[in-house]
Design a protein around this motif. Structure first.
Motif: not given
Length: 552
Positions: A480-482, A514-518
């Protein structure tokens, strides 16, 4: 409490005796103790205790917590071997559960253990005044209705053993599960005679004030009492007389059904995990190479003998134990002699079986651990591995509720505590938990939930959410992204019980910068899956014969 006062046989395995002494000391300390305290409590040299602890840790039975060591759920495989071999929880447990539902009272199943009784199944009622014993707890016969019932069949030798123990400890100070109480030496004999004549026994506040119980024995085809089934209540609801009048007919009907199942149940399928002798031998070789002289191989071999037993393997010959463990017959013979001396194994001609005393090895303190406690050490390892917070959550209504959490120290961190609740539809752990539900239930929950957007990215359309949950179910994780909060990304995986049902979710939360989705998929997801697999392994062992609470 000493295991036995008999002379140690010449062929007994000293390291096995000392290792079991450490496990018993830890059990009496409720599962956690410092190495120094273990050395003092067992009167063993500190170096000996250190080697035993290193061996048990390598076996997965202990874990280090600072200067302390603690029992782990994996140790419950020893008690599971006994419970699986007897089949009593599997065959009688469902009857006890139904009886508890019918009567709305707690129901317990206990077996005789020499001059005491030991609980092997519990079906409890949730009340403010909770009446619960731990599986594996040992209680003195003179303080329980079960004990009265079993004592009715004692031989003179068994009575002599009890009188000797009672004379040495008339207040039951060596039984931590009950408060001290002094009784007449004649009270048990009188109560046992009455119980034998009636076919039932009653405990009228003998264990502690307010607690009453009625017991009926479950007998085998030869008439021997295998166990006793008790209905347990409180004086706020019943007197001893009113409890008997209210439940005795139903209790007797249940016991009759139990006896019928015991006599006509098909043979149990052997647990193949207890038959991998070659694999066990390979593991011991690797452990010895890793730890060197700190690996007490005789202890590992002796405990392996206990796990050779189980479902379909209630009575084994020396040869069968050797095949199951990958050990030489001479090694197995010495281990069995030692375990019989300590009271964990009984011999019957050429065959051996486990005794209820195996439950003395950590089972009682471990049997009451909720899922959150089981998960905590694995969450801590996960947080260290990924350098981000790690959490466990369960589904509560339309929300997730955090039941365990290990936070990392950062200037900018996710401020969540145990007990925090968030809408399930907008969180990675929530989507994992929702995806574990039957499709129809998912749809109903999504339609009724308050789906107001929490950020500009929050998905609120029910049809789209259904599609997302189908993908989560297929992929085995949620990202889940934001959607819960701007700048917050999270990934989660399911935790499943022995039946495959999703009972919790494990997740990592991180800042989007801090971290991309990948990177979340590449760095967090493998570590999450490893942690979930370890939690599941412990949960499956702990939950074999015990109900594990998913909430703290």
């Amino acid at each position: 409490m000493p295991t036995t006062d008999l002379p140690v046989p010449a062929e007994a395995v000293g390291p096995l005796i000392r290792g079991i002494a450490v496990l018993r000391e830890l059990t009496e300390a409720d599962g956690r103790q410092s190495l120094g305290a273990l050395a003092r409590g067992t009167a063993l040299a500190r170096s000996t205790v250190d080697r035993i602890a290193a061996t048990l840790t390598r076996m997965g039975y202990l874990r280090q917590i600072g200067r302390d060591v603690a029992l782990t759920p994996r140790l419950m495989e020893l008690g599971n071997a006994y419970l699986g071999a007897t089949r009593l929880p599997d065959l009688l447990g469902p009857h006890a559960d139904r009886l508890a539902d019918t009567l709305d009272e707690s129901v317990s199943v206990a077996v005789p253990d020499r001059d005491g009784i030991r609980f092997v199944h519990q079906a409890t009622r949730r009340r403010a005044l909770s009446l619960t014993f731990r599986i594996g707890d040992l209680l003195p016969a003179e303080r329980t209705a079960h004990g009265q019932m079993f004592a009715a069949d004692w031989t003179e030798e068994e009575w002599a053993h009890w009188r000797e123990r009672w004379a040495a400890d008339p207040q039951n100070l060596r039984f931590p599960a009950v408060p001290p109480l002094r009784q007449s030496a004649d009270a048990l004999a009188e109560a046992a005679a009455l119980a034998g004549a009636r076919g039932w026994a009653v405990d009228d506040q003998m264990i502690e004030p307010g607690l009453i119980a009625l017991v009926v024995p479950v007998r085998d085809a030869q008439g021997r009492a295998l166990c006793g089934v008790s209905v347990v209540s409180h004086t706020s609801r019943h007197s001893a007389r009113s409890l008997r009048e209210a439940v005795l007919p139903t209790l007797r009907e249940t016991v009759a059904a139990m006896e019928d199942d015991l006599r006509h149940a098909p043979p149990a399928e052997p647990d193949r995990r207890s038959e991998d002798g070659a694999g066990a031998a390979e593991w011991r070789g690797a452990a010895k190479e890793e730890l060197g002289r700190d690996f007490v191989e005789a202890l590992a071999r002796g405990l392996a003998v206990l796990t050779a037993f189980g479902p379909g393997r209630a009575a084994l010959s020396l040869t069968a134990v050797a095949e199951a463990t990958g050990l030489a017959r001479a090694t197995v013979r010495r281990a069995l002699i030692t375990l019989e001396h300590l009271g964990y194994v009984a011999s019957h001609g050429r065959e051996f079986s486990l005794t209820p005393r195996v439950l003395d090895l950590g089972f009682a303190p471990l049997s009451h651990q909720p899922l959150s406690r089981i998960a905590e050490p694995h969450l801590a390892d996960l947080a260290v591995a990924v350098q981000d917070s790690a959490s466990l959550a369960v589904l509560t209504g339309d929300d997730i509720q955090y039941t365990a959490r290990i936070a990392t120290r950062r200037v900018m961190s996710v401020n969540i505590t145990v007990g925090t609740r968030f809408p399930a539809f907008a969180t990675s752990m929530g989507r994992v938990l929702l995806a574990g539900l039957p499709p129809a239930e998912r749809t109903v929950r999504l339609q009724r939930a308050d789906r107001h957007p929490l950020t500009s990215r929050t998905v609120t359309d029910p049809a789209r959410l259904v599609q997302l949950l189908e993908t989560v179910e297929q992929d085995g994780y949620a990202l889940v992204d934001e959607e819960l909060e701007e700048g917050l990304r999270s990934v989660a995986v399911p935790v499943r019980d022995r039946t495959g049902r999703v009972v919790a979710a494990v997740g990592n939360s991180t800042h989007a910068g801090r971290r991309s989705l990948a990177q979340c998929r590449e760095e967090l997801l493998p570590a999450l899956r490893t942690a979930a697999a370890r939690i599941e392994s412990d949960l499956h062992t702990a939950g074999r014969h015990v109900r594990i609470a998913t909430a703290s």
